[in-house]
Design a protein around this motif. Structure first.
Motif, short mmCIF file in Angstrom:
data_model
loop_
_atom_site.label_atom_id
_atom_site.label_comp_id
_atom_site.label_asym_id
_atom_site.label_seq_id
_atom_site.Cartn_x
_atom_site.Cartn_y
_atom_site.Cartn_z
N ARG A 192 14.57 1.54 -13.16
CA ARG A 192 14.93 2.85 -14.06
C ARG A 192 15.70 3.77 -13.19
N ILE A 193 16.69 4.25 -13.63
CA ILE A 193 17.71 5.25 -12.84
C ILE A 193 17.72 6.56 -13.80
N ASP A 194 17.39 7.74 -13.11
CA ASP A 194 17.43 8.91 -14.11
C ASP A 194 18.37 9.86 -13.16
N LEU A 195 19.45 10.48 -13.92
CA LEU A 195 20.19 11.46 -13.40
C LEU A 195 20.48 12.65 -14.25
N SER A 196 20.21 13.73 -13.83
CA SER A 196 20.01 15.13 -14.48
C SER A 196 20.52 16.54 -14.11
N GLY A 197 20.94 17.26 -14.93
CA GLY A 197 21.21 18.61 -14.35
C GLY A 197 20.88 19.77 -15.56
N GLY A 198 20.62 21.06 -14.74
CA GLY A 198 20.22 22.12 -15.69
C GLY A 198 20.69 23.40 -15.16
N LEU A 199 20.65 24.36 -16.37
CA LEU A 199 20.85 25.66 -16.07
C LEU A 199 19.61 26.46 -15.97
N LEU A 200 19.22 27.21 -15.11
CA LEU A 200 18.10 27.77 -14.67
C LEU A 200 17.89 29.28 -14.60
N ARG A 201 16.83 29.96 -14.84
CA ARG A 201 16.61 31.11 -14.35
C ARG A 201 15.64 31.21 -13.07
N TYR A 202 16.15 31.87 -12.10
CA TYR A 202 15.18 31.91 -10.78
C TYR A 202 14.67 33.37 -10.80
N ARG A 203 13.47 33.38 -10.35
CA ARG A 203 12.41 34.75 -10.02
C ARG A 203 11.78 34.27 -8.85
N ALA A 204 11.56 35.23 -7.86
CA ALA A 204 10.96 35.22 -6.78
C ALA A 204 10.07 36.69 -6.52
N ALA A 205 8.88 36.62 -5.97
CA ALA A 205 8.32 37.61 -5.58
C ALA A 205 7.48 37.37 -4.15
#
Length: 293
Positions: A192-205
């Protein structure tokens, strides 16, 4: 030469099998492994990204420790499938370097200190896929889904540097992802081979005990948007009609773009500066056991 022999042997095993099983079976699996990650971020002196362009940067390296994961795959209506997975990385050891600068281009380095680090990292992924056809005998399934990663990394003192220090930086990466899964079975062996990409929100504290003027328990926050790319290769072997063992190797990289760094102080005031970037890279490998149904 040794590597070439392994490749030739694998190709022989794949090509010499008498028949192919279905590459996609319903499965519940558990796995254990080892993961190593890095995290790097910096801020500027003001919201315009100047005075100086890099005021402070933190670099966590070799955040390593055991990894546990649980997941499942279910296929329905001939073409459709869903996948769920969750993982927990117990960061046992790592190092972090804190640097501050007075001038642009990382000039005028007036503070540099290295500390120990530990922490934790949890991820959840949910995906919906669809079988569009075969390519070179691989089943091709594009997918869309949602990913969530929450990480806490610590800045710990030792006998020589800030023995009682315990600062923390907590991150959240969350958003939509899309990609493709390619899988093929060769008798009892499957790939099995998985390739992916995403657009994310980033939050940090952050809880920053290193600077007394910062408020507690939230000393500063980071806000911005990000992207992520991931890849995984999984090799499995079906022991019985119900039991499958597997090994995997996974890579992930995320970058957050320019955003806001908001610092909070003990007098109740707050100041915004520019978050220049956040970048993290992780790799993991391990073995697992699956139940087929």
């Amino acid at each position: 030469m040794y590597f070439q022999k392994i490749i030739i042997l694998l190709l022989f095993l794949l090509c010499s099998t008498a028949f192919c099983l279905n590459a996609q079976d319903n499965e519940i699996h558990i796995a254990t492994g080892y993961s190593v990650a890095n995290l790097h971020w910096s801020i500027a002196g003001n919201t315009d990204g100047k005075d100086p362009d890099i005021l402070s940067e933190l670099v966590w390296s070799r955040l390593r420790g055991p990894l546990w994961s649980l997941g499942g795959r279910y296929y329905f209506a001939k073409k459709w499938g869903v996948e769920l997975s969750a993982g927990y990385h117990d960061i046992k050891k790592g190092r972090v370097v804190d640097k501050d600068y007075a001038q642009d281009g990382r000039e005028g380095n007036y503070y540099k200190e290295q500390f120990n680090s530990q922490g934790k990292d949890a991820t959840v992924d949910a995906m919906l896929n669809y079988h569009v056809g075969n390519l070179w005998s691989f089943e091709i399934r594009p997918f869309i889904g949602y990913t969530l990663q929450k990480q806490e990394v610590l800045m710990l003192g030792d006998e020589e540097t800030e023995r009682d220090l315990r600062s923390s930086y907590k991150t959240t990466w969350m958003g939509a992802q899309a990609g493709v899964n390619a899988s093929r079975a060769f008798n009892r062996l499957d790939l099995r081979i998985d390739l992916s990409g995403g657009l994310l929100r980033y939050r940090a504290a952050a809880l920053w005990n290193l600077i007394e003027e910062f408020a507690k328990p939230v000393s500063f926050r980071h806000y911005t948007e990000a992207y992520q790319v991931k890849g995984m290769a999984e090799l499995g072997y079906t022991l019985t009609s119900k039991i499958r063992i597997m090994g995997y190797y996974r890579l992930a990289h995320s970058d957050a773009w320019k955003g806001t760094d908001r610092a909070y102080y003990t007098d109740g005031s707050s100041i915004d500066t520019r978050l220049n970037w956040v970048t993290t890279t992780g790799k993991a490998f391990g073995v697992g056991l699956g139940y087929l149904f």
